[in-house]
Design an enzyme around this catalytic site. Structure first.
Site, PDB file in Angstrom:
ATOM      1  N   GLU A  19       0.854  -1.136  -0.031  1.00  0.00           N
ATOM      2  CA  GLU A  19      -0.083  -0.008  -0.033  1.00  0.00           C
ATOM      3  C   GLU A  19       0.658   1.090  -0.064  1.00  0.00           C
ATOM      4  OE1 GLU A  19      -3.660   0.567   2.461  1.00  0.00           O
ATOM      5  OE2 GLU A  19      -2.514   2.197   3.465  1.00  0.00           O
ATOM      6  N   HIS A 152     -13.865  -3.204  14.414  1.00  0.00           N
ATOM      7  CA  HIS A 152     -13.871  -1.668  14.277  1.00  0.00           C
ATOM      8  C   HIS A 152     -13.804  -0.682  15.278  1.00  0.00           C
ATOM      9  CE1 HIS A 152     -14.882   2.073  12.276  1.00  0.00           C
ATOM     10  NE2 HIS A 152     -14.778   1.655  11.060  1.00  0.00           N
ATOM     11  N   LYS A 275       8.051   3.456   1.363  1.00  0.00           N
ATOM     12  CA  LYS A 275       9.761   3.552   1.559  1.00  0.00           C
ATOM     13  C   LYS A 275      10.208   1.982   1.154  1.00  0.00           C
ATOM     14  CE  LYS A 275       9.989   6.608   5.609  1.00  0.00           C
ATOM     15  NZ  LYS A 275      10.797   7.367   5.046  1.00  0.00           N
TER      16      LYS A 275
END
Length: 286
Positions: A19, A152, A275
């Site tokens: 991601e 959640h 990164k």
């Protein structure tokens, strides 16, 4: 290719994915190709691109970056899409823009509730499953959904979180990407509960390496992830040494990954934080 097909065609190895997020500064965005080139050397099966708050400009950057991954680097890509501030017309417009770029995959999310000026009673969408259903009704795109190993953060009942996940699958979700977690036991408990609830589509775990104390603090409040005692000790030991903390964080995430692979997880979704060098180190544990 639809990412759901990647899971159907997988061999014994997990589906590796990353991601990334669109850089906020324009000059950084212009240099994003360097990052993508480095990530491409790692041969991920797909890369997802987040969408930040801030309106259509950020959404356009998400689509632009997702298109670049797919069309310039020949890697399957997935655009994140939120709906809490959207209308049916804007959703269909965004779906068309995504399709026009040849992108076949969307991660459908509710999105963060705006802190100001939001009127729930006037919202076209209140839950992610409504967005999933809208996309599936109006396209043949592959649609992923979010999953929450510890429930959640806005839901106090873990079983309710599993029920909501089942509703997403029934709305058309083709697979799930989990929120980050720092204790694999939570993921295994969650996975077992999902199976018992009759959820059959793939669930790929999301792993984020610990890079700084402030990053972890933000994640705890944003996601509700629990900190195991081992991680607390690492933060305490290396809070004054950023380099040592990063090294220990990568090693910790690496052990999580090794354990997940050993237990035959269908995939590993790395929150790479843009990164490539960190992603590369983590892949040594697969």
């Amino acid at each position: 290719m639809k990412i759901s097909q990647l899971f159907k065609n997988k061999n014994d190895k997990p589906i590796i994915s990353f991601e990334i997020f669109p850089p906020k500064k324009e000059e950084a965005f212009e240099n994003v190709g360097i990052m993508l080139k480095e990530l491409s050397y790692l041969e991920p099966k797909f890369i997802s691109v987040t969408c930040g708050a801030g309106g259509s400009s950020n959404r356009n950057k998400t689509i632009e970056l997702t298109s670049k991954i797919k069309n310039e680097f020949n890697i399957e890509s997935m655009a994140h899409m939120t709906c809490i501030s959207s209308t049916p017309d804007s959703v269909l417009e965004e779906v068309k823009a995504i399709q026009d770029e040849g992108i076949e995959n969307i991660l459908a999310l509710r999105g963060d509730i705006p802190k100001e000026g939001f009127e729930p009673e006037k919202a076209s969408y209140s839950h992610a499953f409504e967005l999933i259903k809208e996309i599936k009704t109006n396209s043949e795109l592959c649609v992923a959904a979010g999953a929450y190993p510890e429930g959640h953060i806005e839901c106090d009942d873990f079983n309710k979180s599993i029920e909501h996940m089942k509703i997403k699958e029934e709305a058309g979700a083709d697979f799930f990407v989990s929120q980050l977690f720092f204790d694999n036991r939570y993921f295994y408990r969650f996975f077992e509960a999902a199976e018992k609830a009759g959820i059959t589509v793939p669930i790929t775990p999301g792993i984020m390496p610990m890079m700084s104390k402030s990053q972890i603090s933000n994640m705890i409040f944003m996601c509700g992830a629990s900190l195991p005692s081992e991680m607390v000790r690492i933060l305490y030991k290396y809070e004054s040494s950023p380099d040592d903390l990063l090294k220990a964080g990568i090693e910790y995430a690496g052990r999580q990954i090794s354990d997940l692979v050993k237990n035959n997880t269908c995939g590993i979704h790395l929150y790479s934080m843009n990164k490539p060098e960190i992603a590369k180190q983590l892949l040594e544990y697969v």
